[in-house]
Write an enzyme that holds these catalytic residues in place. Structure first.
Site, mmCIF file in Angstrom:
data_model
loop_
_atom_site.group_PDB
_atom_site.id
_atom_site.type_symbol
_atom_site.label_atom_id
_atom_site.label_comp_id
_atom_site.label_asym_id
_atom_site.label_seq_id
_atom_site.Cartn_x
_atom_site.Cartn_y
_atom_site.Cartn_z
ATOM 1 C CB SER A 241 -15.525 -8.316 -38.502
ATOM 2 O OG SER A 241 -16.652 -8.128 -37.690
ATOM 3 C CE LYS A 245 -18.358 -13.581 -36.882
ATOM 4 N NZ LYS A 245 -18.141 -13.025 -35.594
ATOM 5 C CD1 TRP A 332 -20.920 -7.596 -32.068
ATOM 6 C CD2 TRP A 332 -22.071 -7.828 -30.159
ATOM 7 N NE1 TRP A 332 -22.078 -8.275 -32.345
ATOM 8 C CE2 TRP A 332 -22.800 -8.429 -31.199
ATOM 9 C CE3 TRP A 332 -22.593 -7.854 -28.864
ATOM 10 C CZ2 TRP A 332 -24.037 -9.050 -31.000
ATOM 11 C CZ3 TRP A 332 -23.821 -8.481 -28.659
ATOM 12 C CH2 TRP A 332 -24.533 -9.066 -29.717
ATOM 13 C CG HIS A 386 -15.725 -4.152 -35.124
ATOM 14 N ND1 HIS A 386 -15.236 -5.312 -34.568
ATOM 15 C CD2 HIS A 386 -16.345 -4.525 -36.265
ATOM 16 C CE1 HIS A 386 -15.551 -6.334 -35.340
ATOM 17 N NE2 HIS A 386 -16.221 -5.880 -36.383
HETATM 18 C C1 GCU Z 1 -21.968 -8.278 -36.536
HETATM 19 C C2 GCU Z 1 -21.902 -9.669 -35.962
HETATM 20 C C3 GCU Z 1 -20.467 -10.089 -35.652
HETATM 21 C C4 GCU Z 1 -19.607 -9.878 -36.872
HETATM 22 C C5 GCU Z 1 -19.772 -8.466 -37.371
HETATM 23 C C6 GCU Z 1 -19.046 -8.200 -38.680
HETATM 24 O O1 GCU Z 1 -21.590 -7.354 -35.568
HETATM 25 O O2 GCU Z 1 -22.689 -9.695 -34.810
HETATM 26 O O3 GCU Z 1 -20.410 -11.445 -35.277
HETATM 27 O O4 GCU Z 1 -18.268 -10.151 -36.583
HETATM 28 O O5 GCU Z 1 -21.134 -8.204 -37.640
HETATM 29 O O6 GCU Z 1 -18.655 -9.082 -39.384
HETATM 30 O O7 GCU Z 1 -18.920 -7.028 -38.983
#
Ligand code: GCU
Length: 408
Positions: A241, A245, A332, A386
């Site tokens: 998540s 990134k 998402w 997720h």
């Molecule tokens: C939110 C956000 C995502 C991210 C996520 C996380 O959902 O919108 O871009 O990856 O948080 O890090 O849990």
């Protein structure tokens, strides 16, 4: 290929290009035809990503490390090596990293070095395994949602599956992202203010939280590589998540990292900004304004002006191996646009003489990840929402087994 950052146009003055920018074409339209050309184009892409998406980070400072070693952890399965990583150029009360490295006991006993999976954690190193030997840091007590020791230790054990990773012959290294930046939304927190004066770009291009986390991961690589127990060329950076990134950014911009494994990294990670009907630039910069350089928010409603997209970031990993993992029900993060990104990055592997995608992607569930089924690029999915679990970790390790010289 380094342009003075002040000479790069403001987002609104960049040309509109709804199609994906070609990683093998310079900004001025000339083609990238050789490995030497790619070095220049790589530098150009890197700079564009800094300028318009993640922000410029400082160079590598000298680190100071202090290490403590504890054998017999995790019921005897692991030796724990805890390393405090401080930055020589900063005052003593500045942020520092507490890196926990778990090594497979049998490898330690045999004097064998191992490949290492490195990932940022959310709650503190002590949440990764239930063993009381792991230090509960002040950062964890302050920022990890810490409640009580008994409940917290090992709270993320099913997520990281550390003993399983060790049983596969890999080490596991982790630190809490709040060591570098607590993600509080306040830019005065964390490490970034200490380096304000050293950033090369104009106002608005300063590093965001993701770039700071990526930089911190690279400092962990600084600390891990000299360790005898670690195979320096076989460090895998993995993250889930927001940490996915950061893992992709760290791996893309640091060629010492042997394999890159962003997991469900979504927007700002592997998923393309163009034609992304899930999390858009406006969504992510609206909810998490500190994650990126301020310039990135200006692309809301005009992503066609971005001179790069996530496939360019992925392409910086080439010719090293990249496995992108995704949850089929994790809408998402837009697995479809992540797959499109790795596909669009593939020509760079081809140019560099590495096999990119071997078989049809995505690989799915129990599909075999082996020499015959994967090249240097894999996109793998499981039927989940997720989350991270053993199935995903096994996919990453199977992929690493293909690329590394007989792990463990
Ligand atoms: C939110 C956000 C995502 C991210 C996520 C996380 O959902 O919108 O871009 O990856 O948080 O890090 O849990």
């Amino acid at each position: 290929m380094h342009t003075d950052p002040t000479d790069l146009p403001a987002p609104s003055r960049l040309p509109s290009r709804p199609e994906l920018p070609d990683p093998l074409e310079f900004r001025d339209g000339s083609p990238v035809e050789s490995t030497a050309d790619w070095r220049d184009r790589r530098a150009e892409i890197r700079q564009l990503l800094r300028q318009y998406v993640y922000g410029y980070a400082p160079g590598a400072p000298e680190i100071e490390t202090a290490t403590e070693r504890t054998p017999g952890v995790c019921g005897g399965a692991a030796t724990l090596v805890e390393t405090e990583i401080a930055f020589a150029d900063l005052p003593p009360d500045a942020p520092a990293i507490t890196l926990a490295l778990f090594l497979p006991a049998d490898a330690v006993d045999a004097g064998r070095s191992v490949p290492v999976l490195l990932g940022l954690n959310w709650r503190g190193n002590h949440a990764a395994v239930a063993d009381p030997a792991v230090t509960i840091t002040d950062t964890a007590r302050e920022h990890g949602g810490f409640e009580e020791e008994a409940a917290d230790r090992g709270a993320a054990a099913d997520y990281w599956c550390v003993e399983h990773v060790l049983s596969r012959g890999y080490g596991f290294a982790t630190h809490q992202f709040a060591d570098i930046d607590p993600d509080s939304g306040d830019p005065a927190d964390g490490i970034r203010p200490y380096y304000d004066d050293e950033l090369p770009g104009p106002p608005g291009t300063e590093w965001g939280v993701l770039a700071a986390w990526a930089w911190g991961l690279q400092r962990c690589v600084d600390a891990l590589r000299p360790m005898e127990a670690v195979r320096a060329e076989e460090i895998i950076v993995l993250g889930h998540s927001r940490c996915g990134k950061a893992a992709l950014l760290a791996g893309a911009t640091d060629e010492r990292i042997g394999l890159v494994a962003p997991h469900q990294s979504g927007t700002g990670g592997t998923a393309l900004d163009r034609d992304n009907d899930q999390e858009g630039v406006g969504d992510i910069t609206g909810t998490f304004p500190g994650w990126f350089a301020d310039t990135y928010a200006a692309f809301e409603g005009q992503v066609d002006r971005l001179p790069v997209d996530s496939h360019c970031l992925a392409a910086l990993v080439a010719p090293r191996p990249l496995i992108d993992t995704a949850g089929a029900r994790d809408h998402w993060t837009n697995p479809g646009r992540a797959l499109d990104a790795v596909r669009a990055a593939e020509p760079v592997w081809d140019l560099l003489g590495a096999e990119g995608i071997a078989d049809d992607l995505p690989l799915y569930g129990d599909d075999e990840i082996a020499d015959e089924t994967v090249g240097s690029i894999c996109h793998y999915r499981r039927e989940t929402a997720h989350t991270l679990n053993e199935g995903y970790l096994d996919a990453v390790l199977d992929f690493a087994d293909v690329h590394f010289d007989g792990a463990g």
